[in-house]
Motif scaffolding. Structure first.
Motif, PDB file in Angstrom:
ATOM      1  N   ARG A 256      46.322  -4.141  56.793  1.00 19.76           N
ATOM      2  CA  ARG A 256      44.995  -3.837  56.269  1.00 19.76           C
ATOM      3  C   ARG A 256      44.574  -2.370  56.376  1.00 19.76           C
ATOM      4  NH1 ARG A 256      46.170  -8.758  58.412  1.00 19.76           N
ATOM      5  NH2 ARG A 256      44.689  -8.530  60.125  1.00 19.76           N
ATOM      6  N   ASP A 257      45.468  -1.518  56.863  1.00 15.87           N
ATOM      7  CA  ASP A 257      45.171  -0.089  56.850  1.00 15.87           C
ATOM      8  C   ASP A 257      46.204   0.673  56.019  1.00 15.87           C
ATOM      9  OD1 ASP A 257      47.384  -0.214  58.475  1.00 15.87           O
ATOM     10  OD2 ASP A 257      46.455   0.762  60.203  1.00 15.87           O
ATOM     11  N   ASP A 258      46.869  -0.040  55.112  1.00 15.23           N
ATOM     12  CA  ASP A 258      47.904   0.555  54.273  1.00 15.23           C
ATOM     13  C   ASP A 258      47.428   0.612  52.828  1.00 15.23           C
ATOM     14  OD1 ASP A 258      50.364   0.336  52.394  1.00 15.23           O
ATOM     15  OD2 ASP A 258      51.252   0.929  54.312  1.00 15.23           O
ATOM     16  N   ILE A 259      47.418   1.792  52.243  1.00 11.45           N
ATOM     17  CA  ILE A 259      46.884   1.978  50.899  1.00 11.45           C
ATOM     18  C   ILE A 259      47.676   1.202  49.857  1.00 11.45           C
ATOM     19  CG2 ILE A 259      48.218   4.102  50.566  1.00 11.45           C
ATOM     20  CD1 ILE A 259      44.747   3.287  49.089  1.00 11.45           C
ATOM     21  N   TRP A 260      49.003   1.115  50.029  1.00 15.15           N
ATOM     22  CA  TRP A 260      49.814   0.401  49.048  1.00 15.15           C
ATOM     23  C   TRP A 260      49.583  -1.100  49.123  1.00 15.15           C
ATOM     24  CZ3 TRP A 260      51.105   3.586  45.542  1.00 15.15           C
ATOM     25  CH2 TRP A 260      51.414   4.912  45.858  1.00 15.15           C
ATOM     26  N   HIS A 261      49.410  -1.612  50.293  1.00 16.05           N
ATOM     27  CA  HIS A 261      49.070  -3.036  50.430  1.00 16.05           C
ATOM     28  C   HIS A 261      47.704  -3.304  49.809  1.00 16.05           C
ATOM     29  CE1 HIS A 261      52.069  -4.679  53.538  1.00 16.05           C
ATOM     30  NE2 HIS A 261      52.532  -3.507  53.127  1.00 16.05           N
ATOM     31  N   PHE A 262      46.771  -2.392  50.031  1.00 15.51           N
ATOM     32  CA  PHE A 262      45.438  -2.565  49.461  1.00 15.51           C
ATOM     33  C   PHE A 262      45.487  -2.537  47.932  1.00 15.51           C
ATOM     34  CE2 PHE A 262      41.664  -0.319  47.745  1.00 15.51           C
ATOM     35  CZ  PHE A 262      40.733  -1.313  47.967  1.00 15.51           C
ATOM     36  N   LEU A 263      46.247  -1.621  47.364  1.00 13.16           N
ATOM     37  CA  LEU A 263      46.344  -1.539  45.902  1.00 13.16           C
ATOM     38  C   LEU A 263      47.004  -2.793  45.332  1.00 13.16           C
ATOM     39  CD1 LEU A 263      47.343   2.217  45.425  1.00 13.16           C
ATOM     40  CD2 LEU A 263      45.122   1.134  44.963  1.00 13.16           C
ATOM     41  N   HIS A 264      48.003  -3.320  46.031  1.00 15.99           N
ATOM     42  CA  HIS A 264      48.633  -4.573  45.601  1.00 15.99           C
ATOM     43  C   HIS A 264      47.610  -5.704  45.607  1.00 15.99           C
ATOM     44  CE1 HIS A 264      50.915  -8.348  46.091  1.00 15.99           C
ATOM     45  NE2 HIS A 264      51.871  -7.742  45.403  1.00 15.99           N
ATOM     46  N   TYR A 265      46.798  -5.735  46.637  1.00 13.68           N
ATOM     47  CA  TYR A 265      45.762  -6.765  46.785  1.00 13.68           C
ATOM     48  C   TYR A 265      44.767  -6.695  45.629  1.00 13.68           C
ATOM     49  CZ  TYR A 265      41.827  -9.137  49.207  1.00 13.68           C
ATOM     50  OH  TYR A 265      40.792  -9.956  49.562  1.00 13.68           O
ATOM     51  N   VAL A 266      44.292  -5.502  45.325  1.00 12.92           N
ATOM     52  CA  VAL A 266      43.312  -5.326  44.250  1.00 12.92           C
ATOM     53  C   VAL A 266      43.930  -5.660  42.893  1.00 12.92           C
ATOM     54  CG1 VAL A 266      41.887  -3.645  43.018  1.00 12.92           C
ATOM     55  CG2 VAL A 266      41.956  -3.626  45.514  1.00 12.92           C
ATOM     56  N   CYS A 267      45.120  -5.145  42.632  1.00 13.38           N
ATOM     57  CA  CYS A 267      45.751  -5.343  41.323  1.00 13.38           C
ATOM     58  C   CYS A 267      46.093  -6.805  41.074  1.00 13.38           C
ATOM     59  CB  CYS A 267      47.005  -4.475  41.207  1.00 13.38           C
ATOM     60  SG  CYS A 267      46.651  -2.708  41.085  1.00 13.38           S
ATOM     61  N   ARG A 268      46.522  -7.504  42.113  1.00 15.02           N
ATOM     62  CA  ARG A 268      46.842  -8.923  41.923  1.00 15.02           C
ATOM     63  C   ARG A 268      45.609  -9.699  41.486  1.00 15.02           C
ATOM     64  NH1 ARG A 268      50.508 -12.909  43.175  1.00 15.02           N
ATOM     65  NH2 ARG A 268      49.550 -14.963  43.411  1.00 15.02           N
ATOM     66  N   PHE A 269      44.497  -9.466  42.156  1.00  6.95           N
ATOM     67  CA  PHE A 269      43.269 -10.149  41.772  1.00  6.95           C
ATOM     68  C   PHE A 269      42.839  -9.723  40.362  1.00  6.95           C
ATOM     69  CE2 PHE A 269      38.635 -10.144  41.376  1.00  6.95           C
ATOM     70  CZ  PHE A 269      38.350 -11.466  41.648  1.00  6.95           C
TER      71      PHE A 269
END
Length: 481
Positions: A256-269
């Motif tokens: 939850r402090d990784d920008i790439w994980h966050f972008l994956h999360y947003v893009c999937r939704f």
């Protein structure tokens, strides 16, 4: 220093917490729960630790007056035995209940979000025109506290609607940019007003049920929502799964402090929610919900296509598409912040997988959205009831190592996580229970541990014995008689 823009309710809650920090003792929690954990006088409380003093009995008394106000009396020998003074919290709870109770002379409805109206000291409250409006509005809204929701419906009808109509008739880029900026400004308050709407089945008196059902089909697309998707995703899905492994918006599998994980999360939704949510309902055997979700989501896309291709492309971009783009990103940024800190030992606990914020943006302008843990404990709890419920169960929050922050909202929490700025987050934490006395470094390390992604093996093990049945927030209300 307390932010002077905090709501009256938030100031009372934060003062209580800061007093506990100052005393560096858990004794206040013990006395408070004994005295006050009887549930809010409306009966809307499903928290497992809500004490029913009037039923179970106690060394104190829990009585109710004819106007529905709870009376708490804690024996003085208990004060002396514990060596503490819980009278401040009891007074705060009583005051909060009075503010929410239409039968109490201290009752104060919310009329505007930007400021509180104090009937005793505010000259504005003495206005004949304003008091006439408040009196009439209390009979129009579903809950008498919610005059502000009628205020906002009026606001949108005289700003968003005519502005959108004019853009389609006489488009200009200047107007388009200003309109989109206005809608983005409105989006937070509108979304959390609709949050109340979807959980409580409306915001207006049932005499106006036809309008309550109709206006979202007009206003939702203007604010960036597709028809009914918020209801099906949030009420029928997110609150059933509770950020667990099957939650499409779960943060468990992400660092939850990784920008790439966050972008994956947003893009999937953003790209796949239109198919993911109907498939989820099909897998659960909820064919009707799957069909409705697909119909409304795809129907919204068809409406946007028609408006762009056959009415006015440029106007559609600024009136509908830009708000939709920003809203979807905002929803995911917010949900990431709400569920970024997940306890490594009990990730299935509502106390340990969500947080509480005491800040201006979340609670003054977004209908107490900061009390996210309270909301997950009881999704049907009215937004004005969150502060008093928090104080009533404060000892449980402390015992469960719940996280409370001040002067920061979900968007900024997400931003600080992307910056890995745990020191700033630690400074915003209001310690409770065992957290009191921890150093800034220890708090920062604790917060960082709670953002670590879970492996599939850990998820399978830790959620194996998790509760399989949750209260359906759309139908079940646990009442205290």
């Amino acid at each position: 220093m307390l932010d002077p823009r905090l709501t009256r309710q938030d100031r009372l809650v934060l003062q209580s917490l800061l007093q506990d920090v100052e005393k560096k003792s858990r004794a206040p929690f013990e006395a408070l729960e004994t005295a006050c954990d009887s549930g809010y006088s409306t009966g809307l409380s499903s928290d497992e630790d809500a004490f029913k003093i009037s039923k179970q009995g106690s060394s104190g008394t829990g009585k109710t007056t004819s106007d529905g106000q709870s009376i708490f009396r804690l024996p003085q020998d208990l004060y002396k035995r514990e060596g503490i003074d819980a009278s401040h919290d009891i007074k705060a709870i009583t005051q909060l209940q009075a503010l929410n109770n239409p039968k109490n002379k201290e009752f104060t409805p919310t009329v505007f979000l930007a400021w509180d109206i104090d009937g005793k000291n505010d000259e504005t409250a003495k206005s004949w025109l304003l008091n006439t409006y408040i009196t009439a509005a209390r009979h129009i809204v579903r809950s008498e506290t919610d005059v502000v929701m009628l205020t906002h419906l009026i606001l949108y009808s005289v700003t968003s609607l005519p502005s959108a109509w004019w853009l389609y008739r006489h488009f200009s880029y200047t107007h388009g940019v200003l309109h989109s900026a206005m809608q983005v400004w409105f989006a937070g308050s509108y979304t959390l007003m609709m949050h109340q709407h979807i959980h409580m089945g409306g915001i207006l008196n049932k005499r106006f049920a036809w309008f309550d059902r109709l206006f979202p089909y007009i206003a939702d697309p203007l604010m960036g929502h597709t028809w009914n998707s918020y209801y099906f995703h949030h009420v029928k899905h997110h609150h059933v799964e509770g950020n667990g492994p099957n939650d499409l918006s779960s943060t468990l599998r992400y660092q939850r402090d990784d920008i790439w994980h966050f972008l994956h999360y947003v893009c999937r939704f953003f790209l796949l929610v239109w198919i993911d949510l109907p498939l989820y309902f099909l897998q659960k055997g909820q064919t009707a919900n799957a069909a409705k979700t697909a119909f409304f989501e795809l129907g919204s896309y068809l409406f946007l296509y028609i408006m762009a291709a056959h009415v006015n492309l440029r106007a559609t971009i600024f009136v509908y598409l830009i708000p939709l783009f920003i809203m979807r990103i905002g929803l995911m940024i917010g949900n990431w912040g709400q569920h970024a800190f997940v306890d490594e030992t009990k990730p299935d606990s509502d106390y340990r997988s969500s947080i509480t914020l005491i800040d201006v943006a979340s609670n003054r302008f977004c209908f107490n959205d900061g009390y996210h843990t309270s909301h997950h404990l009881n999704p049907r709890r009215h937004w004005r009831d969150h502060p008093v419920a928090f104080l009533q169960q404060k000892r449980t929050y402390a015992r469960e190592s719940a996280l409370v922050f001040q002067n920061i909202d979900y968007l900024m929490i997400t931003l600080r996580l992307m910056m890995k700025d745990y020191e700033h987050l630690a400074k915003c934490l209001v310690p409770m229970g065992e957290q009191i006395g921890m150093s800034l470094t220890q708090i920062a390390e604790m917060l960082e541990r709670k953002t670590r992604r879970f492996t599939e093996e850990e998820i399978g093990r830790k959620f194996k014995q998790a509760k399989s049945v949750r209260v359906d927030p759309a139908s079940d209300v646990l009442t205290i008689n």
